[in-house]
Design a protein around this motif. Structure first.
Motif, PDB file in Angstrom:
ATOM      1  N   SER A 156     -15.310 -48.061   0.817  1.00 27.40           N
ATOM      2  CA  SER A 156     -13.979 -48.249   1.327  1.00 27.40           C
ATOM      3  C   SER A 156     -13.524 -49.724   1.111  1.00 27.40           C
ATOM      4  CB  SER A 156     -14.053 -47.980   2.642  1.00 27.40           C
ATOM      5  OG  SER A 156     -12.768 -48.410   3.568  1.00 27.40           O
TER       6      SER A 156
ATOM      7  N   THR B  80      -8.024 -41.299   6.262  1.00 27.21           N
ATOM      8  CA  THR B  80      -7.434 -40.891   7.821  1.00 27.21           C
ATOM      9  C   THR B  80      -5.869 -40.654   7.253  1.00 27.21           C
ATOM     10  OG1 THR B  80      -8.958 -42.698   8.699  1.00 27.21           O
ATOM     11  CG2 THR B  80      -6.616 -42.370   9.898  1.00 27.21           C
TER      12      THR B  80
ATOM     13  N   TYR C 272       1.093 -47.512  11.549  1.00 25.63           N
ATOM     14  CA  TYR C 272       0.969 -48.062  12.544  1.00 25.63           C
ATOM     15  C   TYR C 272      -0.664 -48.568  12.717  1.00 25.63           C
ATOM     16  CZ  TYR C 272      -0.905 -44.124  15.331  1.00 25.63           C
ATOM     17  OH  TYR C 272      -1.612 -42.993  15.695  1.00 25.63           O
TER      18      TYR C 272
ATOM     19  N   VAL D  36      -8.849 -43.031  15.236  1.00 27.10           N
ATOM     20  CA  VAL D  36      -7.755 -43.394  14.946  1.00 27.10           C
ATOM     21  C   VAL D  36      -7.607 -44.406  14.015  1.00 27.10           C
ATOM     22  CG1 VAL D  36      -5.299 -44.139  15.800  1.00 27.10           C
ATOM     23  CG2 VAL D  36      -6.819 -42.415  17.089  1.00 27.10           C
TER      24      VAL D  36
HETATM   25  C1  LIG Z   1      -3.746 -44.558  12.327  1.00 29.74           C
HETATM   26  C2  LIG Z   1      -4.165 -45.911  11.883  1.00 29.74           C
HETATM   27  C3  LIG Z   1      -4.804 -46.261  10.449  1.00 29.74           C
HETATM   28  N1  LIG Z   1      -5.365 -47.311  10.088  1.00 29.74           N
HETATM   29  C4  LIG Z   1      -5.751 -47.472   8.825  1.00 29.74           C
HETATM   30  C5  LIG Z   1      -7.208 -47.106   8.470  1.00 29.74           C
HETATM   31  C6  LIG Z   1      -7.344 -47.056   7.100  1.00 29.74           C
HETATM   32  O1  LIG Z   1      -7.522 -48.492   6.473  1.00 29.74           O
HETATM   33  C7  LIG Z   1      -5.746 -46.600   6.853  1.00 29.74           C
HETATM   34  C8  LIG Z   1      -5.715 -45.166   6.313  1.00 29.74           C
HETATM   35  O2  LIG Z   1      -5.870 -45.115   4.769  1.00 29.74           O
HETATM   36  P1  LIG Z   1      -7.067 -44.640   4.161  1.00 29.74           P
HETATM   37  O3  LIG Z   1      -6.370 -44.191   2.861  1.00 29.74           O
HETATM   38  O4  LIG Z   1      -7.714 -43.703   4.800  1.00 29.74           O
HETATM   39  O5  LIG Z   1      -8.110 -45.853   3.884  1.00 29.74           O
HETATM   40  P2  LIG Z   1      -7.741 -46.987   2.828  1.00 29.74           P
HETATM   41  O6  LIG Z   1      -6.874 -46.906   1.609  1.00 29.74           O
HETATM   42  O7  LIG Z   1      -7.137 -48.169   3.850  1.00 29.74           O
HETATM   43  O8  LIG Z   1      -9.254 -47.486   2.504  1.00 29.74           O
HETATM   44  P3  LIG Z   1     -10.406 -46.663   1.334  1.00 29.74           P
HETATM   45  O9  LIG Z   1      -9.308 -45.449   1.052  1.00 29.74           O
HETATM   46  O10 LIG Z   1     -10.816 -47.536   0.632  1.00 29.74           O
HETATM   47  O11 LIG Z   1     -11.318 -46.304   2.589  1.00 29.74           O
HETATM   48  O12 LIG Z   1      -5.033 -46.594   7.746  1.00 29.74           O
HETATM   49  C9  LIG Z   1      -5.659 -48.376  11.112  1.00 29.74           C
HETATM   50  O13 LIG Z   1      -5.898 -49.369  10.660  1.00 29.74           O
HETATM   51  N2  LIG Z   1      -5.171 -48.219  12.510  1.00 29.74           N
HETATM   52  C10 LIG Z   1      -4.548 -46.794  12.745  1.00 29.74           C
HETATM   53  O14 LIG Z   1      -4.313 -46.852  14.155  1.00 29.74           O
END
Ligand SMILES: Cc1cn([C@H]2C[C@H](O)[C@@H](COP(=O)(O)OP(=O)(O)OP(=O)(O)O)O2)c(=O)[nH]c1=O
Length: 186
Positions: A6, A68, A147, A167
């Motif tokens: 990640s 997520t 968010y 979350v």
């Molecule tokens: C809903 C929510 C999401 N998020 C972030 C988490 C994840 O970094 C992102 C969801 O995107 P993802 O595609 O799950 O993850 P990513 O692209 O950031 O990283 P990778 O694919 O390399 O694992 O949103 C928060 O930081 N806080 C929150 O409240």
């Protein structure tokens, strides 16, 4: 040593928070555009895609992948494409309940442990002016649903039902159970 597939700084912070030793090797797995399909199936497929992509480079090592999304009325909200998209997402989330789904996959060769966790989140009604300010802060742009509950968006959240860390990006108690099953931790 566990490999975290990640690039998410939140996921690194969360794993460090529970004292798990890991190395980072972000996955280049292309996340398919969220379709109108089941969000649980979607995040599971994405998490497996990311973990398997990196596991291929590290035979014999345990690799953790995660994904997520925010789900609102059957629509999957990933990361916003641009500020206008972020505005739209937050206006849709305003004053309503939505779900956050995180899928996690722990992979070593053919061995795979997976889990999908859903958390329900209620937003209070948001003024367009505060949405605009929030979008201009830049915080929404790399986050599903535009968010960050761990950031400035904490002031939008009226209620959470389920895992809070789910979350943010990793359901820590469920991840810990998977790490125990894989005998990565005691
Ligand atoms: C809903 C929510 C999401 N998020 C972030 C988490 C994840 O970094 C992102 C969801 O995107 P993802 O595609 O799950 O993850 P990513 O692209 O950031 O990283 P990778 O694919 O390399 O694992 O949103 C928060 O930081 N806080 C929150 O409240």
């Amino acid at each position: 040593m566990l490999i975290l597939a990640s690039a998410s700084p939140r996921r690194r912070e969360l794993l460090s928070q529970i004292g798990v030793a890991y190395m980072v090797n972000p996955s280049t797995y292309e996340e398919g555009a969220p379709k109108k399909k089941d969000p649980a199936k979607f995040v599971l497929a994405q998490a497996l895609g990311k973990a398997n992509d990196v596991a291929a480079k590290y035979p014999g090592q345990w690799v953790l992948g995660a994904d997520t999304v925010v789900a609102l009325d059957g629509e999957i909200l990933g990361k916003p494409k641009h500020e206008k998209d972020a505005m739209r997402m937050l206006q849709e989330l305003s004053g309503r309940k939505h779900s956050v789904f995180t899928g996690v996959a722990l992979v070593r060769g053919k061995k795979t442990y997976t889990k999908v966790v859903e958390t329900k989140v209620w937003f209070r009604k948001l003024k367009d002016s505060e949405i605009k300010d929030y979008v201009h802060s830049g915080e929404p742009m790399d986050k599903a649903g535009a968010y960050g509950i761990q950031g400035k968006a904490a002031v939008f959240v009226e209620k959470v039902n389920g895992s809070y860390t789910n979350v943010v990006g990793l359901p820590l108690s469920q991840v810990y159970t998977l790490l125990q099953k894989a005998k990565i931790i005691g």
